[in-house]
Structure formats: C-alpha cells, structure tokens
Design an enzyme around this catalytic site. Structure first.
Site, PDB file in Angstrom:
ATOM      1  N   SER A 170       0.823  -1.196   0.000  1.00 39.68           N
ATOM      2  CA  SER A 170       0.000   0.000   0.000  1.00 39.68           C
ATOM      3  C   SER A 170       0.868   1.262   0.000  1.00 39.68           C
ATOM      4  O   SER A 170       1.631   1.472  -0.938  1.00 39.68           O
ATOM      5  CB  SER A 170      -0.969  -0.049   1.190  1.00 39.68           C
ATOM      6  OG  SER A 170      -1.970   0.932   1.095  1.00 39.68           O
ATOM      7  N   ASP A 265      -9.833  -4.265  -5.040  1.00 39.87           N
ATOM      8  CA  ASP A 265      -9.003  -3.248  -4.398  1.00 39.87           C
ATOM      9  C   ASP A 265      -9.184  -1.941  -5.155  1.00 39.87           C
ATOM     10  O   ASP A 265      -9.066  -1.909  -6.390  1.00 39.87           O
ATOM     11  CB  ASP A 265      -7.538  -3.689  -4.427  1.00 39.87           C
ATOM     12  CG  ASP A 265      -6.617  -2.834  -3.573  1.00 39.87           C
ATOM     13  OD1 ASP A 265      -6.908  -1.637  -3.365  1.00 39.87           O
ATOM     14  OD2 ASP A 265      -5.591  -3.368  -3.110  1.00 39.87           O
ATOM     15  N   HIS A 295      -8.167  -4.783  -0.570  1.00 39.32           N
ATOM     16  CA  HIS A 295      -6.953  -4.108  -0.141  1.00 39.32           C
ATOM     17  C   HIS A 295      -6.469  -4.753   1.165  1.00 39.32           C
ATOM     18  O   HIS A 295      -7.239  -4.929   2.107  1.00 39.32           O
ATOM     19  CB  HIS A 295      -7.213  -2.617   0.069  1.00 39.32           C
ATOM     20  CG  HIS A 295      -5.960  -1.815   0.217  1.00 39.32           C
ATOM     21  ND1 HIS A 295      -5.100  -1.596  -0.838  1.00 39.32           N
ATOM     22  CD2 HIS A 295      -5.404  -1.208   1.297  1.00 39.32           C
ATOM     23  CE1 HIS A 295      -4.080  -0.874  -0.410  1.00 39.32           C
ATOM     24  NE2 HIS A 295      -4.229  -0.627   0.872  1.00 39.32           N
TER      25      HIS A 295
END
Length: 323
Positions: A170, A265, A295
C-alpha cells in the site's frame, strides 16, 4: 489465483472469485461498517486501536528474533530500523510498511518478515518512517531514502552481503517506488535486485479505480484514499509530481518488480498501469492478479493470501539468485 495472462478478462469477473474469498470480503464489510473514522477520532487513537487489533487487521505479534537499531536521517533525525535476520543472510530486504502514510509501524509485520526470512534467506529491515499528519510529505519519503542510503553503505558490514531488495504494501509500495527513484536520481544507485510492490498507490492524483470504488467498507474506500492523501499532502503539492506520484516518473533503470493486486481493491489500476509503464521503460516485471482480493488481502486468512505470499517469497528468492 494468478494467470499467465494477467489481462484475461475472466480474472476480473465475479465468477472468478472463490466462495472462500467472497466470505472473507463479506466478513470484512460487516466488521468495518460503522467503525470510527481515523480523521474523526485522531491519528494517535487510530494507531493505538490498530495496535490492539481492533479493526480489519489482527493485533501484531512481536518476534523474539527482532532487534532494533537507529540510524541518522535528514537533519540529524534518528530513524529506527527493525531487523529480523537469518544467521547467514543471502541478501537484504528493505521493507516499508503500509497504513496510508498515517497508520502502521515498523514492528507490526514481524510474522510476515519472519516468513520472508525463512523462505528466502534474506535479512529483513523495516523502517519506522515518520507519519502524517504530524509529519507530512516529504518527511516519510526522506526517512525511507535515508534507510536505503544507509543500507547501500552498511549492508556488507552489517549482514555480510550487499545484495539488496526493497518492497512494501500500500503506502509502503508507493514509498518503495519513490525510494528507488530517489536512489537513482539523487545518489546514482540502481543496484537493487528486485522490488516487491504490493497493492501500491502510485498516482496520488487518483486513478479511475480509486475514484470509482465508492463506499463499500472493504478496507479502503474512495473516501479513505482522499483523507489519507490530504493528510500526506496538505500544502497544495502537485500530486502528479514524480516524487509524489511515481507513475509519472521516467522509469528506466528500475529493478525487476513484482506487482501484486486484488480485483476488489480500489488501487487496482495503480498496479495495472504501473506494471505496463515499468515494462515499457525496458524493465522486467511480473503482475499477479488475485480475483476478489481486497486491499490488504495478503494479511487475511485463506488460499488467496497464501498463494500471493508464496509468489512474493519466490520472487524475492529469484531476485537474489540472479545476483
């Protein structure tokens, strides 16, 4: 599941999502719906909530194999590094944690780093970079750059090897890409053997998938992305400056990369687009597309995470094997 053709349309449809993955996603939405927003309760409170395991991610388990050191960063700031290493490392993995540049910490991934050590023979070094909103851009990237510079200078003496890899999840994927570009452009260093870029955010101006995701409480919504970005970039910065959005950089001279992304995601386009730009710049890259992966899915139970994590470990092992 991955595919030899990551652009096979069948990968992106609901029929490709396993019953197990659908159940995991449904459970996440149920768990997170109605939970407090970090920007309302404050970043400090949200960080403590995450450390206690209240939310999507379990409470961290701290490794008795880990040790912490400090290095000097920009302006004399001390940057903590957390090290988990085998007796004789084959190389080093510079890990940059996620959390939207606001949440997370260098000691909250010990089990993951232990797995990487076991499966690759790499020493793992995780960076405690400073977080927004208290420390907005460029502080976090500066700390990650300082850690990379330190490793280039000291890995051989510290670990017996100067074969370096880098990666993160991320925001950590974003900061890994930024760090690679800074090391090339500011220090003339292009020696990283591999980059493990896991559902990274590469366009801070927002890709179509970021904008279109909506309000499903599946870990990361469009609103969350906007709030994280505003905390990281509060001063009217050009959000498509290559130092902020690495997808707009010249990408020549980058190491082999593995991009990992799930189809549920909001950051899906970031990986799809960055993968193609990486290839177009003449670099090697692999793209793992995981049907239904939300995610952060690599931290959740199930075969999808197991397969993705095994692919990452294999990639890192291969990257060092080429050195």
């Amino acid at each position: 599941m991955t595919s030899h053709n990551p652009f096979d349309p069948k990968l992106y449809g609901d029929d490709a999502i396993s019953t197990e993955t659908k159940a995991v996603n449904d459970g996440l939405i149920k768990l997170l719906t109605g939970s407090p927003e970090w920007w309302e309760i404050g970043a400090d409170v949200a960080r403590e909530t995450r450390r206690r395991g209240e939310g999507a991610f379990p409470a961290p388990v701290f490794s008795d194999k880990a040790r912490n050191i400090e290095i000097e960063g920009k302006g004399g700031h001390k940057i903590p590094l957390r090290i988990i290493a085998p007796e004789k490392p084959r190389g080093v993995y510079l890990h940059i944690h996620g959390g939207g540049w606001v949440l997370g910490a260098f000691d909250q991934q010990d089990l993951m780093l232990e797995r990487i050590v076991k499966n690759t023979g790499l020493a793992c070094v995780s960076v405690e970079y400073r977080l927004a909103p208290e420390h907005p851009y460029p502080t976090g990237p500066d700390d990650c750059e300082a850690a990379a510079v330190w490793l280039v200078k000291n890995a051989k003496a510290e670990f017996g090897t100067d074969a370096l890899t880098i990666g993160g999840e991320s925001a950590g994927g974003h900061l890994s890409a930024v760090t690679l570009l800074r090391m090339r452009d500011r220090h003339g260093y292009t020696g990283f053997k591999g980059a493990n870029l896991v559902f990274g955010a590469f366009d801070m101006g927002m890709t179509p998938s970021q904008r279109a995701f909506g309000n499903d409480r599946l870990v990361l919504r469009t609103l969350d992305i906007e709030k994280f970005a505003d905390a990281f970039l509060p001063n009217g910065e050009d959000r498509r400056d290559p130092d902020i959005s690495p997808i707009f950089a010249k990408l020549d001279g980058m190491p082999p990369a593995l991009f990992t992304i799930g189809t549920r995601d909001a950051l899906m386009d970031d990986s799809l687009f960055m993968y193609t730009r990486w290839i177009a710049a003449g670099n090697e890259a692999e793209l793992g597309v995981y049907p239904g992966g939300a995610h952060g899915f690599v931290a959740f139970p199930g075969k999808l995470a197991q397969e993705a994590n095994a692919a990452q470990d294999a990639f890192l092992a291969r990257a060092i094997g080429k050195s």
